[in-house]
Design an enzyme around this catalytic site. Structure first.
Site, PDB file in Angstrom:
ATOM      1  N   ARG A  75      -3.955 -60.014  -3.553  1.00  0.00           N
ATOM      2  CA  ARG A  75      -3.901 -60.686  -4.849  1.00  0.00           C
ATOM      3  C   ARG A  75      -4.357 -59.708  -5.911  1.00  0.00           C
ATOM      4  O   ARG A  75      -4.893 -58.645  -5.616  1.00  0.00           O
ATOM      5  CB  ARG A  75      -4.849 -61.888  -4.845  1.00  0.00           C
ATOM      6  CG  ARG A  75      -6.286 -61.472  -4.539  1.00  0.00           C
ATOM      7  CD  ARG A  75      -7.290 -62.587  -4.723  1.00  0.00           C
ATOM      8  NE  ARG A  75      -8.643 -62.072  -4.588  1.00  0.00           N
ATOM      9  CZ  ARG A  75      -9.356 -62.070  -3.452  1.00  0.00           C
ATOM     10  NH1 ARG A  75      -8.826 -62.538  -2.352  1.00  0.00           N
ATOM     11  NH2 ARG A  75     -10.572 -61.571  -3.432  1.00  0.00           N
ATOM     12  N   GLU A  86     -18.504 -58.611  14.104  1.00  0.00           N
ATOM     13  CA  GLU A  86     -18.435 -57.243  13.625  1.00  0.00           C
ATOM     14  C   GLU A  86     -19.836 -56.660  13.618  1.00  0.00           C
ATOM     15  O   GLU A  86     -20.807 -57.384  13.394  1.00  0.00           O
ATOM     16  CB  GLU A  86     -17.909 -57.241  12.182  1.00  0.00           C
ATOM     17  CG  GLU A  86     -16.729 -56.345  11.965  1.00  0.00           C
ATOM     18  CD  GLU A  86     -16.143 -56.557  10.579  1.00  0.00           C
ATOM     19  OE1 GLU A  86     -14.921 -56.681  10.492  1.00  0.00           O
ATOM     20  OE2 GLU A  86     -16.917 -56.586   9.605  1.00  0.00           O
ATOM     21  N   LYS A 110      -7.767 -61.535   9.521  1.00  0.00           N
ATOM     22  CA  LYS A 110      -8.535 -60.298   9.526  1.00  0.00           C
ATOM     23  C   LYS A 110      -8.526 -59.600  10.886  1.00  0.00           C
ATOM     24  O   LYS A 110      -8.662 -58.392  10.963  1.00  0.00           O
ATOM     25  CB  LYS A 110      -9.972 -60.588   9.092  1.00  0.00           C
ATOM     26  CG  LYS A 110      -9.993 -61.096   7.665  1.00  0.00           C
ATOM     27  CD  LYS A 110     -11.369 -61.315   7.144  1.00  0.00           C
ATOM     28  CE  LYS A 110     -11.253 -61.858   5.715  1.00  0.00           C
ATOM     29  NZ  LYS A 110     -12.522 -61.949   5.047  1.00  0.00           N
ATOM     30  N   HIS A 132     -22.486 -62.336  -0.937  1.00  0.00           N
ATOM     31  CA  HIS A 132     -21.094 -61.932  -0.763  1.00  0.00           C
ATOM     32  C   HIS A 132     -20.208 -62.277  -1.945  1.00  0.00           C
ATOM     33  O   HIS A 132     -18.995 -62.136  -1.866  1.00  0.00           O
ATOM     34  CB  HIS A 132     -20.508 -62.505   0.529  1.00  0.00           C
ATOM     35  CG  HIS A 132     -21.352 -62.224   1.736  1.00  0.00           C
ATOM     36  ND1 HIS A 132     -21.568 -60.954   2.219  1.00  0.00           N
ATOM     37  CD2 HIS A 132     -22.089 -63.047   2.531  1.00  0.00           C
ATOM     38  CE1 HIS A 132     -22.373 -61.014   3.258  1.00  0.00           C
ATOM     39  NE2 HIS A 132     -22.715 -62.277   3.468  1.00  0.00           N
TER      40      HIS A 132
END
Lengths: 182, 507
Positions: free
Chosen positions: B295, B203, B116, B238
């Protein structure tokens, strides 16, 4: 016909239900007696696990599944769980949750990820004792009260079935009061 | 055309991929672990070969064994589904080396997007808006002091995320400085155990964001398109629970901007095959790149329903080297589609996974209702894999119509033997803020949704009809159940302290 007894989760008393044939010509026409009420019902069952009921013109689709001394009933989109109480089961008395907990039991099958305590260690209420992993989730099993570890029955990496006693605990004497105060 | 394709997956996605393969006249090869011997995905295959063992690591993650099976049975291509090996560049490369086509993006694309930190840097250069954050060098022991300084610069709350992560694993929200060190350690431990890589990054934590993702497709000839958005803001820790398209939050202008950004992101990494560009959308209508998933997503059916394209078919054609089966101008979504994920979990006791044998299984059916199931009556739901049983997808002319259809479908979906979240989902879609589309990724933390239908008013009551149905059933079963069974372990569990709380810690 003999009476059946069902217990709703959390209910104090079981409910008694009996079924009688109401009409010898119609297999499904029955009188159900529940507590003091007599209810006229038409039952159409398909196999042993589903069917529909008609009570006063209202139609109810149901599915039922028996397991572990209980029966699950799906009726019109809602699932209900009923226990079929064992006659020999202890009744009354003080609820067990008022007493200090003396063991940590696996509430799910899973893998032991971490054991934070050893025999003889003392712990505070809510202190994380064991971390389990199951289905991609970590679960922390925390101390229910203050006490000491009597025995450790699991080790890291072990796959434990549901209900396995992971730790035996000895509650500290003053625990109950502390919990009440908090 | 491929003659024979192996599906390196299980459950509903293996069943769903098998359908398209069969439609295309391709021979379907399944693989299965010991607990999955009798599972639905095996029954859907033309050929099925065992993977010894139970856990995912011993079975569906064993790329070497799977390629061995493919080679010895004349398999032309492998479809990885989602999860397991689907985003593993080493596996994609090993397939190529073995002369088997991997149906998915190239290993290079996976590497460029799988980390990431690297993905963010690449896309920021390509002009895609990214969330402010920090990603620095990390040794075996992270420099907590330095990271604390960086976190202060970004401003709390900050998010600690695993560089190789996904699905919320190894992710922690840190509200203030004193929690940072502990969260770092926990996130790194989880990242290490889940992904074999302890690297984490920071982040800025965006409050009340919407999760909006764009389906992308690229072919080996350099064509890239987006297939519009899916809103996946309804999440619990999440994990997505409900997904829909179109998003009620997007204006046509914003949709165009985000779609263009998604295509720019895909081009920047030379994307091939199916993928998803995820964005966060804040309350001011600003959007930020989150990650690219290489995916086919769990929630792809909502896109299929509004565009009337089979995304698995498109994946196969692209893997064969063909051009994209659609151009951007041809893609015009129509109507509204909503998906919910039906999990074997008990919403009434902290969403504990529920295991056991499925007694009754009657999926919802009817016009504009789609169910992708991985189970049937008699299926074992084990602890070894993800507890998702099925996906229920409803289509309508409008969002309102789609939601009415979904309510009907949830009301008629029967699963007995394991506890499911069906009634929780039914209550969720009745929430006034959900109905108006006023949702964000913390919606389920901030709104209490009743776990079951019979306890909406806080107390349980058993209708007479339920008691009658129970009595009829027990009579039909020869009254055996009425004599049965004490509760041993269960009785103890009822008293356990974590029953009352939400003991599952989000990953």
């Amino acid at each position: 016909m003999s009476k059946l007894r069902f217990q709703a989760p959390g209910a104090s008393e079981p409910i008694e239900v009996s079924l009688e044939r109401a009409d010898p010509a119609h297999d499904g026409a029955m009188i159900a007696r529940i507590a003091d009420a007599a209810i006229s019902v038409d039952v159409e069952h398909r196999g042993s696990s589903d069917g529909w009921l008609k009570v006063g013109g209202k139609v109810h689709r149901y599915y039922a599944h028996t397991r572990d001394g209980g029966v699950e009933v799906w009726l019109d989109g809602v699932t209900y769980k009923l226990e079929v109480p064992n006659r020999s089961r202890r009744r009354g008395g003080s609820p067990a949750s008022a007493a200090p907990i003396d063991q940590i039991v696996a509430p799910m099958p899973g893998t032991v990820l971490k054991v934070n305590v050893a025999v003889g260690d003392s712990f505070k209420p809510h202190q994380p004792l064991v971390i389990l992993e199951s289905m991609k989730m970590e679960m922390t099993l925390s101390a229910p009260n203050a006490g000491t570890v009597e025995a450790v029955h699991c080790k890291v990496g072990e796959l434990v079935p549901l209900g396995t006693v992971l730790l035996a605990l000895k509650a500290a004497p003053s625990t109950a009061e502390e919990n009440d105060a908090s | 055309m491929f003659r024979k394709v192996l599906i390196a997956n299980r459950g509903e996605i293996a069943v769903r991929v098998a359908q398209t393969l069969r439609e295309m006249g391709i021979i379907v090869v399944a693989v299965y672990s010991a607990p999955d011997r009798a599972s639905v995905h095996v029954a859907c295959a033309d050929e099925a070969y065992p993977l010894e063992g139970k856990s995912a690591v011993e079975t569906y993650l064993r790329g070497d064994k799977i390629i061995e099976i493919a080679k010895s049975h004349g398999v032309d291509a492998i479809h990885p589904g989602y999860g397991f090996l689907s985003e593993n560049p080493e596996f994609a490369e090993a397939c190529a080396k073995a002369g088997v086509t991997f149906i998915g993006p190239s290993a290079d694309v996976m590497r460029a997007t799988g980390n990431k930190i690297v993905a963010k840097t690449t896309l920021a250069k390509a002009g895609v808006p990214v969330v402010p954050g920090w990603s620095g060098e990390q040794d075996a022991e992270p420099d907590v002091k330095a990271i604390t300084k960086e976190a202060k610069k970004i401003g709390y709350p900050v998010l600690v995320k695993a560089a190789s992560g996904g699905g919320g694993k190894g992710m922690r929200v840190v509200a203030c400085e004193k929690d940072l060190a502990g969260s770092l350690e926990a996130a790194r431990r989880e990242a290490k155990s889940s992904f074999g890589d302890a690297t984490v990054f920071l982040e800025k934590f965006i409050e009340r964001p919407r999760h909006i993702e764009f389906q992308i497709f690229g072919d080996s000839h350099g064509n890239v398109v987006h297939l519009f958005e899916r809103e996946c803001s309804i999440q619990r820790r999440h994990q997505k629970i409900l997904e829909e398209t179109p998003s009620p939050a997007l204006t046509p202008e914003l949709r165009k901007q985000m779609g263009d950004a998604a295509v720019a992101a895909a081009r920047a990494v030379k994307y091939t095959n199916a993928g998803t560009v995820e964005f966060l959308l804040d309350e001011d209508g600003k959007f930020y790149f989150l990650e690219i998933n290489t995916r086919l997503q769990v929630e792809h059916p909502v896109t299929e329903m509004t565009l009337r394209h089979d995304l698995v078919r498109a994946q196969i054609l692209i893997a064969l080297g063909e051009n994209l089966p659609f151009t951007q101008d041809e893609l015009a979504p129509d109507g509204h589609a909503v998906e919910v994920r039906i999990y074997a979990e008990d919403a009434a006791s902290g969403f504990l996974p529920s295991t056991g044998t499925i007694g009754s299984y009657v999926p919802a059916a009817g016009a504009n209702i789609r169910v992708d199931s991985g189970v049937t009556e008699g299926s074992e739901v084990s602890v070894f894999y993800d507890p998702m049983l099925a996906k229920l997808i409803c289509f309508g002319r409008t969002r309102g119509e789609a939601l009415e259809r979904l309510a009907f479908a949830l009301d008629s979906f029967v699963v007995l033997g394991v506890t499911t979240n069906i009634e929780f989902l039914r209550n969720l879609i009745e929430h006034p803020d959900f109905i108006t589309g006023n949702i964000h990724t913390n919606f389920l933390d901030q709104n209490r949704i009743a776990p079951t239908r019979d306890r909406v008013d806080g107390k349980a009551s058993i209708p007479d009809e339920v008691l009658i149905a129970a009595a009829v059933t027990i009579r039909e079963n020869g009254r055996t159940a009425s004599r049965a069974v004490g509760h041993g372990g269960n009785a103890r569990l009822k008293d356990a302290p974590w029953r009352s709380g939400d003991a599952w810690r989000g990953a």
